[in-house]
Every structure is written in structure tokens, then in C-alpha cells.
Design a protein around this motif. Structure first.
Motif, short mmCIF file in Angstrom:
data_model
loop_
_atom_site.label_atom_id
_atom_site.label_comp_id
_atom_site.label_asym_id
_atom_site.label_seq_id
_atom_site.Cartn_x
_atom_site.Cartn_y
_atom_site.Cartn_z
N TRP A 792 -14.84 -13.39 60.36
CA TRP A 792 -15.60 -14.52 59.80
C TRP A 792 -14.73 -15.92 59.80
O TRP A 792 -15.24 -17.11 59.88
N TRP A 795 -14.94 -18.60 62.28
CA TRP A 795 -16.23 -19.57 62.35
C TRP A 795 -16.13 -20.84 61.79
O TRP A 795 -15.26 -21.05 60.96
N VAL A 830 -21.21 -19.30 54.26
CA VAL A 830 -20.54 -17.50 54.57
C VAL A 830 -20.16 -17.05 53.16
O VAL A 830 -19.33 -17.66 52.47
N VAL A 842 -20.02 -9.22 54.74
CA VAL A 842 -20.18 -10.39 55.31
C VAL A 842 -21.81 -10.85 55.63
O VAL A 842 -22.30 -10.23 56.05
N VAL A 844 -24.11 -14.24 56.45
CA VAL A 844 -24.10 -15.36 57.20
C VAL A 844 -25.53 -16.28 56.86
O VAL A 844 -26.62 -15.61 57.12
#
Length: 856
Positions: A792, A795, A830, A842, A844
């Protein structure tokens, strides 16, 4: 405060337009008071003096003052006409930070002065001037009010068809308090030709005592019955007039008047019903401190305290010293009985240590201690039997140290108990390499080493220690953590940094950590500190919870992935011993710094606005943690910041971002390779061409589950912009005053239109966009399948991400096999939970408008 000195008044025999008065060096921080008597009008006085009073007369009178901060030794006065009829008086006052008032006038009778609300230690200065002409009473003296000391007079005689004299005089009153007030004839017997005299009075003094005393310390229970409690407290302090007394309160109601003593008994209470006792301090000016508070429950306590656990702290040939911790009881412990071989040794004592000397070297003695509470209940006697001889022998080695569990990030070991031949065992030390990382009690024979790296061989060891600190040799053990073949990043580590020095303080095994990175700098972090864990000493907890001082930074192996500044702990549960702390995204620091006014700022670029905000925000040390980065702006932004706005930096970034030609922004963790420390970048995301995330969210697939919701009121201010073919631009704005009145914050959206032919068309299209923005904002939360492929940190917030949803009741697969939902959305946040039961989790969050806006 007092008059330090009065310089010899300035006089001259030479007419001039400029008069320089050399009065000598003035001490730093002292106040200079000037009285200027002049026959001609005064134009300027050098040195940035504050003018207080001015009365016009043939010999006019003026009053000035200033606090000197070094370099003052003279003053220059310029006048409208050349004159030798000028007198300047200089007074130097100490501890005179404040100007409290002044009066002036022109009269033939009494001067009227009234300056009130004065603190103790003020000084009043009084000056008069008169002009005499012709024959008659030549009065060159003043009649001062009681308390004023005469400081002399000066005069100038000349002849101009008749004898003439101009004269001035001054007096000082030291130690004034409360008020300086009088109606008094300062000069009498002046001739009828010029019967009036000019006068001026001013008062200066110390800053008034508005500081309350400190809070009374260590408020504690010292006696109790089933219907009364007695409390005692430590003395408060006061930097001004001193502590005058203490107020006591029962359940919020003041219990009688203030008292000078530091003990109070509250009677007439109900057994078993809690009562809250408060105590504050008051000084001589009536300033009251905050209250110290304690809640007590008067009980008929018949339960004795817990038996004290006795420990040996020192041994010698014929001497034994023991200590003990305070045992638990319903009411405070008031004393301890100490016993040697069953015989009580004198009266009870309050100290938790006792030394016995004159014993037989090598003799075997039993030392005992019991505890007594407020209601005289006594505990059982805790005992310790020990030889009165020096003990330097360590305990026996821990036996059969062995592994019982190994994972990728943890190793658990156990061992057989040790023993000691005299003072007794105190516990076991656990070592990772050469560092002792923990010590457990004498009844523990198991420990887990955590926060390890997969696939690494570690050197572990265990030793035993007795109550005198004698340690056995270490019993070594080698352990290799399980290999992680999945390619996942290393485990998380949470490191505390000092905000001022930016140096690491500690590394803590926090639990239930959740942190979020979001557009607009809205990130945060929460974590739990289990205070029952022996790893958390008082010092470590204090370092981790210093509001505004401590940074909590999150690492994954060598990679820095997030963090911010620790704010006040949010809650604590005494049953579980869990303290929950919160961490604020670093951009929040900037939202608390004010931006100074720099004038109109037209035609600037979007990216240069961020540079300006950073340049004008906070101290240089603050900017070590935040840098600007991202796509340069290409559209000019017409913004004006006025002094009355004083926008906060975070708000200003948002304002600039939402204006025409603006941008999206977020705070991204980064590493400063030059100074080898973490920092945070203020990242810009191009609104017109957002980056790709190199990610696809697919359900079912890498998405475990998703939630969808709507959030109304996306925009409360909508801008419309039209570029004219002949040059220039038109701006239109629609404001949702109804939402602002309801408490909604300013949420801006901007649109650029082309092909419109009139201002009215621009207005219509902007209104259409505003109407559309009243529609809901669709928000999706995608909880990803826990796994090692979720990187992550690579990103980009604000990036577009393809979303594919099928085989769902809300988005069923279409008859032609096309997924129920297949379109791009924007990543707005996030959220990461590193250590759930399933591993790293995680989430999103993406967003889009449900109502489209047509742009022509």
C-alpha cells in the motif's frame, strides 16, 4: 519599584532649535520619564518616547516615557523657534513596566489628579511650570501634596521691557498603591498678570499581580472515621504577593472561609457515600489557583492491609537492611510495625526501610513488617529470614533453558527455577544479544521475545538475580525465527522521536495500531499501551505520551511509512490497564500556525502558493519535517490574503487547492537522505490528470468485502471560470449560505468552462454545477484480503483506480457477462491495521460524485 535617580535638569543660556540633554547611561529594562518645559512649541523628541500629556502655556509642559532596552543616555528635543527658555527633567524608574495613567492642566487654583487601580510599589511624578512678568510676588516654589518629595526647581530670567522669569519644579511619590488622587493648589501667590500655572502628573509601576498561586500539592487523606475524613496538602507557592490562605470545598461547595492551615476535617458524612474534596490557594490580591481534588469514601474499614512483602536491600557482617512496597488497603496506610525475631522494634514508622545493626555476624535473623491503616487495622506480619553477613554470591543458574515456540517474528523460551542461599531470588533477566530487554519476577519461568525478523538466528540468554543484585552467569540459547518466503515486508516497528531534537527516544511494542493517510492532510494514528506489560516502565510511558513533544513514527523494516505528533491520550481503562494514545498527522502542526499578511498576491502559480505558505509558516525548525513536492501548477491563481483573514496554513492550502487551477494534496511519509531522518512531504496531485495507482480493486478477488455509503453536501462554494477570447477571464461564484448557517465547513469546487458567449451564460453554468454538487458523494470502502502482496505504501493518494464489482446483490453480473460495476474512482484515503487476528488489514477508500456535471 522606586526612583533610581533624577538627572540634573537640562537648562541652557544659548537659544537654539535643537537641545540635546545628556543624562547618562540607563540600566536595561528601567523606565525613563521626561518632563519637557518649553517656551517654544516642541516639534520632535528623539528615541521613540510615548507622549502622555501636553498642556499649552507660555512655558508649556509635556510628559513622555519609555522602557530602555539599552543604549539610552541622551535625548534631543527640537522646537519650532530658537529658544533658551527650555527645561528638561529626566527620572529613571526601576520595575516600572506598566503606565497606569496621567493628568494635566492649566489652572490658577487646584490641580485635580485621579489615577486608580494601582498595584503596590508604583511611583508618581508631578511637575509644574509658571511664567512671571513685571513686579509683584516672584513665586518660584511649589506647594506639594502630602507624600510627594520635592526634587528641586530651575528657572530662566530675562528682561523684555520688564523683568521676566520662567520656572519649573518637580516632585516624586514612591511606593504608591491603590490610587494617587488629590485636589491641591500646587502653586500659590502668582501675580494677576499671569495667574495660571501648567502642571502634569503620571504614574508608573510593576505589572499587576494577576498570576494565581500554584495548585496545592499532594492532597491526601490523613484520617478517617465512618462519618468523617481529614485531608492534608502541601504548601502552594505564589510569585507575587504570596499565598494568603486556602479554600476548601465539599462536593463543589465552599466549606467555610479561607484558612491558613493545611489540614481540614470534614464531618457529618454518610458511611459508604463518596465525597469530593477540593482545595485551592489564594494570594493577597485574591487570585485563586486551580483546585486540587480527591474523592474519598468514608467507610467502617475492618479489613486489614495486605501483608507487606519484605526484601533485603543491604547486608553486612552484623547488619541487615530491609525495605518493602506499600501494601494495598481500602484506606491509606499510616504506619508500619517492624519486628526482629518476633519482637517489635519501637513505635510504628512511616518510612518503608529499616536498618538493623549490632547483630551477631553470620547470625540467622527473622525480620518482620506489618502495616496499619487509618482505622488501626493491622495486617499479618510479612517475614524474611536472612544471615547477618555480606552476600556477594549469585543465585544458581536457571535450569534447562529451552525453546517452546517459534514463529516468524517471535520466540518463546522457558526454564527451570533457580535458587539462592541467603537473601532469596528476585527474578530472571532476559537478553537479546548483549542487551537485557526484560526482567521477570521470581515465580515466572517463561518469556516471549517479540518484534523479531523472519529467518534470522538470534543469540538469547537467561540469568538469575537475587535481591541484592547479584547476578548468575547467563545460560545461552540460539533460536532461528521461521523464514517468510512470501516476499512480504518486514514487521512493523513503532519508534518515538523527540519533536525538538528529532532524535529517537524509544521503540515500543504497541498493540491494536490503526493509522490512516488521507487527502487534505487528514491522517491520524491510534494505538494502545498495555500498562500491565512489564516492558512499559514509567519513563517509557511518559516519553510516549508527551503532548506536543513526541513524534510516533511507523517503520516497516527500513522503510518509513507513516507517523505524526502525539496528542493527549484519549482514554484509559483501569480494569484492563490499557492507555490509548492518538497521533495527529504532521500537517496538523501547520494548521495551527498563522500566516502573516504580505499584501495582494495576484497572478501566482498554484505550486508557488504552497512554497509561499511553507516559507511564511512557523520557525525554520518546523520546516525540517515538511517539504513541498508534486506536479507544478500551470494555471495562474488570483488570490488575495488580507490581514484580517489570518488563515491557518492547513486551511490556506485547502483554499488554494479548491480555487480555479487548484489541486489535490496529501501528506506523504518520506525519508530525508541528507540528514538521515524521517520527514513528511506535502504532496500535490494534479487535479486534471491524476496519476494511476497501478492497482485494480476487484470483488470478488483482492477485495474481501466492500461498503458503500453517500455523504451529502459535497461543495458549499462553487467557482466557475471562463477564459475570454479577447484575453482575460471571468469568475462566477455560488455560495451555499444555507449550509454555512447550518455549520457546514467551507468545501470548495471549481469548474473551467469553454465556448460560453456571455457573463449570464457563465452564471447559468456555474449555477448548474452548484446544483449538481448538491448531490451525494459516493464513498466506497474496500477491505482487502489480508496477504503479503499488498504494498500500500507505493500507492499515490488522489490517484485513479479501476474498480470491478460482480457477483454481488447490489451489482449483479449482467447477462452479457460484463461486471455489474466497472469504472475508475479516486483513492482518497488508506487505513492500515498492522496486527489484526488475520494479519495486516488494509482498507482503501474511494469516492466519486453520483451526479455528473456537464462541462462545455
Amino acid at each position: 519599584m522606586s526612583l533610581v535617580r533624577m538627572a540634573t535638569p537640562y537648562t541652557t543660556q544659548s537659544p537654539s532649535n535643537s537641545h540635546t540633554y545628556n543624562f547618562g547611561s540607563v540600566s536595561y529594562g528601567n523606565r525613563i520619564v521626561l518632563i519637557v518645559n518649553s517656551y517654544a512649541s516642541v516639534l520632535t523628541v528623539s528615541g521613540d518616547y510615548s507622549p502622555h500629556e501636553h498642556t499649552v502655556h507660555t512655558l508649556g509642559i509635556r510628559l513622555y516615557s519609555k522602557v530602555s532596552y539599552g543604549g539610552d543616555s541622551s535625548v534631543t528635543v527640537t522646537t519650532s523657534d530658537s529658544t533658551d527658555r527650555i527645561f528638561i527633567w529626566m527620572f529613571e524608574l526601576s520595575d516600572a513596566e506598566e503606565y497606569y495613567g496621567s493628568d494635566t492642566g492649566l489652572t490658577s487654583s487646584s490641580a485635580v489628579v485621579n489615577v486608580s487601580s494601582l498595584p503596590a510599589g508604583c511611583t508618581a511624578i508631578l511637575g509644574v511650570s509658571a511664567y512671571l512678568q513685571g513686579s509683584g510676588s516672584d513665586n518660584s516654589s511649589a506647594n506639594w501634596p502630602p507624600g510627594f518629595d520635592h526634587k528641586g526647581y530651575t528657572f530662566r530670567d530675562w528682561t523684555d521691557g520688564a523683568a521676566r522669569r520662567a520656572w519649573a519644579s518637580a516632585a516624586v511619590k514612591d511606593g504608591a498603591a491603590d490610587f494617587v488622587a488629590f485636589t491641591w493648589p500646587l502653586v500659590t501667590g502668582l501675580p494677576s498678570t499671569w495667574p495660571n500655572y501648567a502642571w502634569v502628573a503620571g504614574v508608573w509601576g510593576p505589572t499587576p499581580d494577576e498570576e494565581p498561586p500554584s495548585v496545592p500539592g499532594n492532597l491526601r487523606l490523613t484520617a478517617m472515621t465512618p462519618t468523617s475524613v481529614t485531608v492534608t496538602w502541601d504548601a502552594a507557592t505564589d510569585s507575587g504577593t504570596g499565598v494568603a490562605g486556602y479554600g476548601t470545598y465539599k462536593n463543589g461547595v465552599k466549606d467555610g472561609g479561607d484558612q491558613s492551615g493545611r489540614t481540614r476535617k470534614f464531618s457529618g458524612l454518610t458511611p459508604g457515600v463518596p465525597v469530593t474534596i477540593d482545595v485551592d490557594a489564594v494570594d493577597g490580591k485574591g487570585n485563586r489557583s486551580e483546585k486540587a481534588s480527591i474523592t474519598l469514601t468514608p467507610v467502617n474499614d475492618t479489613t486489614p492491609p495486605v501483608t507487606p512483602v519484605v526484601r533485603v536491600t543491604a547486608l553486612g557482617a552484623g547488619s541487615i537492611t530491609v525495605g518493602w512496597e506499600q501494601p494495598y488497603d481500602q484506606t491509606p496506610i499510616t504506619g508500619y510495625g517492624v519486628y526482629l525475631n518476633g519482637q517489635k522494634q519501637g513505635a510504628d514508622q512511616t518510612a518503608r526501610i529499616r536498618a538493623f545493626t549490632g547483630l551477631t555476624p553470620g547470625g540467622l535473623y527473622t525480620v518482620g513488617v506489618d502495616a496499619k491503616d487509618l482505622l488501626s487495622n493491622r495486617s499479618a506480619i510479612g517475614t524474611k529470614t536472612v544471615k547477618a553477613q555480606a552476600d556477594t554470591a549469585p543465585p544458581a543458574l536457571p535450569g534447562a533453558v529451552r525453546l517452546v515456540a517459534v514463529t516468524q517474528t517471535a520466540v518463546t523460551v522457558t526454564w527451570d527455577p533457580s535458587s539462592d542461599d541467603n537473601v532469596g531470588l528476585d527474578g530472571y533477566g532476559l537478553y537479546l544479544g548483549a542487551a537485557r530487554i526484560a526482567q521477570v519476577g521470581p515465580t515466572s519461568q517463561v518469556f516471549t521475545f517479540t518484534q523479531l525478523t523472519p529467518g534470522i538466528t538470534y543469540s538469547l540468554s537467561v540469568d538469575a538475580v537475587d535481591e541484592l543484585g547479584n547476578r548468575s552467569a547467563r545460560v545461552p540459547l540460539s533460536a532461528t525465527t521461521l523464514t517468510d518466503s512470501s516476499g512480504a515486508a518486514p514487521p512493523y516497528e513503532y519508534v518515538l522521536y523527540d519533536w525538538s531534537s528529532h532524535r529517537p527516544l524509544d521503540s515500543l511494542p504497541l498493540q491494536n495500531v490503526t493509522f490512516e493517510l488521507a487527502l487534505g492532510g487528514a491522517g491520524s494514528l491510534t494505538a494502545e499501551i498495555p500498562l500491565y506489560d512489564e516492558d512499559y516502565t514509567i519513563g517509557r510511558v511518559e516519553a510516549a505520551t508527551r503532548s506536543e513533544r513526541t513524534m510516533l513514527l511507523v517503520y516497516r523494516g527500513e522503510r518509513f511509512v507513516g507517523g505524526g505528533r502525539v496528542v493527549d491520550p484519549t482514554d484509559y481503562d483501569s480494569e484492563t490497564g490499557i492507555l490509548r494514545i492518538s497521533v495527529e498527522d504532521v500537517i496538523g502542526i501547520y494548521s495551527r500556525r498563522f500566516i502573516p499578511f504580505t499584501g495582494p498576491r495576484t497572478g501566482t502559480l498554484a505550486h508557488s502558493e504552497i512554497d509561499w505558505i511553507l516559507d511564511e509558516t512557523g520557525a525554520a525548525a518546523d520546516k525540517r519535517w515538511l517539504v513541498a513536492s508534486g506536479v507544478p501548477g500551470t494555471v495562474q491563481v488570483d488570490r488575495e490574503y488580507r490581514q484580517e483573514d489570518f488563515s491557518r496554513a492547513g486551511d490556506t492550502v485547502s483554499d488554494v487547492a479548491a480555487a480555479p487551477g487548484g489541486f489535490e494534496w496529501w501528506t506523504k511519509p518520506a525519508w530525508d537522505p541528507v540528514d538521515d531522518r524521517p520527514r513528511f512531504e506535502l504532496r500535490r496531485v494534479n487535479r486534471d490528470a491524476p496519476p494511476s495507482s497501478a492497482l485494480t480493486l476487484e470483488y470478488p478477488g483482492n477485495v474481501k468485502r466492500f461498503r458503500r455509503s453517500t455523504r451529502p453536501g459535497l461543495a458549499t462554494v462553487v467557482f466557475g471560470k471562463l477564459a475570454l477570447s479577447e484575453g482575460g477571464v471571468l469568475i462566477e461564484k455560488v455560495v451555499r449560505d444555507d449550509l454555512h448557517a447550518a455549520g457546514w465547513p467551507k468545501l470548495e469546487q471549481a469548474y473551467t468552462f469553454e465556448g460560453l458567449t456571455s457573463p449570464q451564460a457563465l452564471k447559468n453554468e456555474t449555477q448548474r454545477a452548484a446544483d449538481a454538487s448538491k448531490g451525494a458523494r459516493m464513498v466506497f470502502e474496500f477491505e482487502l484480503v489480508p496477504g503479503n502482496s499488498v504494498r500500500w505504501w507505493e500507492w499515490e493518494l488522489g490517484a485513479n483506480v479501476p474498480v470491478i464489482i460482480q457477483h454481488d446483490h447490489l451489482y449483479p453480473e449482467r447477462p452479457d457477462g460484463v461486471p455489474g460495476l466497472d469504472r475508475e474512482m479516486k483513492i482518497i484515503s488508506v487505513r492500515v491495521q498492522p496486527d489484526t487476528d488475520e494479519g495486516e488489514l488494509v482498507t482503501v477508500t474511494t469516492a466519486e460524485l453520483t451526479t455528473a456535471v456537464d462541462e462545455q
